[in-house]
Design a protein around this motif. Sequence first.
Motif, PDB file in Angstrom:
ATOM      1  N   ALA A 310       0.840  -1.212   0.000  1.00  0.00           N
ATOM      2  CA  ALA A 310       0.000   0.000   0.000  1.00  0.00           C
ATOM      3  C   ALA A 310       0.866   1.250   0.000  1.00  0.00           C
ATOM      4  O   ALA A 310       0.581   2.224  -0.704  1.00  0.00           O
ATOM      5  CB  ALA A 310      -0.930  -0.013   1.210  1.00  0.00           C
ATOM      6  N   HIS A 314       1.039   4.436  -2.693  1.00  0.00           N
ATOM      7  CA  HIS A 314       0.715   5.799  -2.258  1.00  0.00           C
ATOM      8  C   HIS A 314       1.921   6.729  -2.252  1.00  0.00           C
ATOM      9  O   HIS A 314       1.743   7.936  -2.038  1.00  0.00           O
ATOM     10  CB  HIS A 314       0.141   5.771  -0.835  1.00  0.00           C
ATOM     11  CG  HIS A 314      -1.226   5.196  -0.727  1.00  0.00           C
ATOM     12  ND1 HIS A 314      -2.373   5.968  -0.738  1.00  0.00           N
ATOM     13  CD2 HIS A 314      -1.651   3.921  -0.591  1.00  0.00           C
ATOM     14  CE1 HIS A 314      -3.427   5.188  -0.610  1.00  0.00           C
ATOM     15  NE2 HIS A 314      -3.021   3.933  -0.523  1.00  0.00           N
ATOM     16  N   ARG A 387      -8.453   5.197  -2.258  1.00  0.00           N
ATOM     17  CA  ARG A 387      -7.653   4.366  -3.171  1.00  0.00           C
ATOM     18  C   ARG A 387      -8.167   2.926  -3.233  1.00  0.00           C
ATOM     19  O   ARG A 387      -8.180   2.317  -4.321  1.00  0.00           O
ATOM     20  CB  ARG A 387      -6.185   4.398  -2.749  1.00  0.00           C
ATOM     21  CG  ARG A 387      -5.256   3.624  -3.690  1.00  0.00           C
ATOM     22  CD  ARG A 387      -5.277   4.224  -5.092  1.00  0.00           C
ATOM     23  NE  ARG A 387      -4.529   3.426  -6.050  1.00  0.00           N
ATOM     24  CZ  ARG A 387      -3.269   3.676  -6.404  1.00  0.00           C
ATOM     25  NH1 ARG A 387      -2.619   4.708  -5.863  1.00  0.00           N
ATOM     26  NH2 ARG A 387      -2.665   2.929  -7.283  1.00  0.00           N
ATOM     27  N   HIS A 414      -4.237   0.324   3.535  1.00  0.00           N
ATOM     28  CA  HIS A 414      -4.455   1.617   2.877  1.00  0.00           C
ATOM     29  C   HIS A 414      -4.856   2.688   3.890  1.00  0.00           C
ATOM     30  O   HIS A 414      -4.418   3.846   3.788  1.00  0.00           O
ATOM     31  CB  HIS A 414      -5.538   1.473   1.806  1.00  0.00           C
ATOM     32  CG  HIS A 414      -5.083   0.750   0.578  1.00  0.00           C
ATOM     33  ND1 HIS A 414      -4.352   1.349  -0.421  1.00  0.00           N
ATOM     34  CD2 HIS A 414      -5.258  -0.547   0.191  1.00  0.00           C
ATOM     35  CE1 HIS A 414      -4.099   0.469  -1.373  1.00  0.00           C
ATOM     36  NE2 HIS A 414      -4.637  -0.691  -1.022  1.00  0.00           N
TER      37      HIS A 414
END
Length: 553
Positions: A310, A314, A387, A414
Amino acid sequence: MSTSTAPTRTAAPPGPVTGGNTLAGTRTLIRFALRRDRVRLPVWVLALFLGTVMTAQNYKTLYPDPEDRANIAETMNSPAGLAMSGPAHYLDDYNFGAMLSHAMIGFMAVLVGLMSVLVITRHTRAEEETGRAELVRSTVVGRHAQLAAALSVAVLANLVLALLLAVGLPGLGVDGIDTSGSLLYGATHAAAGIVFAALAAVTVQVTAHARGASGMALAVIGVAYVLRAAGDSGSSEALSWLSPIGWVQRTYPYVDNTWWPLLLCAALAVACAATGFVLSTRRDVGAGLRPEKLGSPVASDALATPLGFALRLHRGTLVGFGAGLFLMGAMYGSILGDAEDMLKDIDQIQEALDRIGGATVVESFAAMVMVVITVVAAVYVVMAALRPRSEETAGRAEPLLATGLSRDRWVGAHLAVAMGGGTLVLLLAGLGFGISGAASTGDAGLLWKLLGAAVAYAPALWVTVGVAVVLFGWFPRASSAAWVVPVYAFVVGYLGQLLQFPDWMNNLSPFGHVPQLPAADMSWTPILLLTLVAAGLVWLGLAGFRRRDLETK
């Protein structure tokens, strides 16, 4: 006697246009894009229009007398004031129209640029990334139709905004805001938006990912704003002429009404759009001009974990927002030393600062600015918290969840990045704000005060993440409604202090319960309550996600 049947010939489906009209199907794609954006674009355009109208109306209350306008002109005639607004020539005749153009054109150019960039990437690179563009182009659609349609929609949105401003502003009856000036004022917005739309037409050719294309275009917008600010602050006016934002500001609506700088915008827009069309012929559908880097043949141990994976997804957004908020904090901190002189003659802002409290004007103003910084951080956490929804609709979540990875661990990774990353960008913003503010005021202790003020808003960001995950878990198709939280926070938390909204409106926002440090005293009760609310919302959202089916487009 046997009979034979002749083979039946069936018409082949129409194939892609390989020559001739490379714009075939553009009109249909324009209608389709307008259909898809039938809510999104009107909201953008009306929000920008109404924000300008409210600002123009508010000037009549803030500066009713010529003496008030002369005082604010004198206040704005400083490097910090000009960097935050625009060129000093507007100050020569500071009527309401000049004030509107001086304060708003640079700010609005960034917003219309953002709108235009998102329109282009949504209807070009995002379509290729999901595979829909390849299906569309397998029919009778020209090679350039998709980019031409996206540019047409962006141009149309900007022209509608320009028309609304040209027609609506003179109708307010505000002195100094006339028809000819409003026509040019609206045209500056359209020019800026179209330039940045054409710029995005280039960036979508470079990278294979919509987020990367948007990030590159937004970075250029940021550079354009910084060049404009540096040039207007007195460093060198030539820097402002390197920026499209500087060009539109130098049309001087309501002052000189100079139209020729818009020709520079038109020339740049045509050049960028033409470059975008040319570059699109030098790559395959779904690919970018920049080749993908070969990855390591062996994944790191961190990448094999949900949290590490994750964080990898990001990291680009996190780095971008972290750097941007650090610079934003530093920019605001640079004017803290002049805050008292800049604001002493603005009665409405003085009243808002008095309501905030604080031992000094600097502390009160810093508390007000912190609301704006936090809202930008909230934009990051909403993007990060949503996301999982984009991964789900793109079909990338299903293969992961078909393994031993649980839904809670996948979404939780996330959310951990969203919450931890939100806290980190707040820290960076507070650091930039504190370092620059301490330097401009000569008060070294201000660094730690502003760091603490920034971190105090972290639980409010966590609540924002909680709202997003509840929508994702229970009402996935309404996930975009999470954007209401940062927008509402800005309207009531910042503008509400100036326009004296009732307290109950501020209490509806999680940001309204955070102590306004460094002006107010620290109170731990709302911080703890916000943290508990955030935990409850995350639990509720995860429970909803466990109960529903996955959705793919």
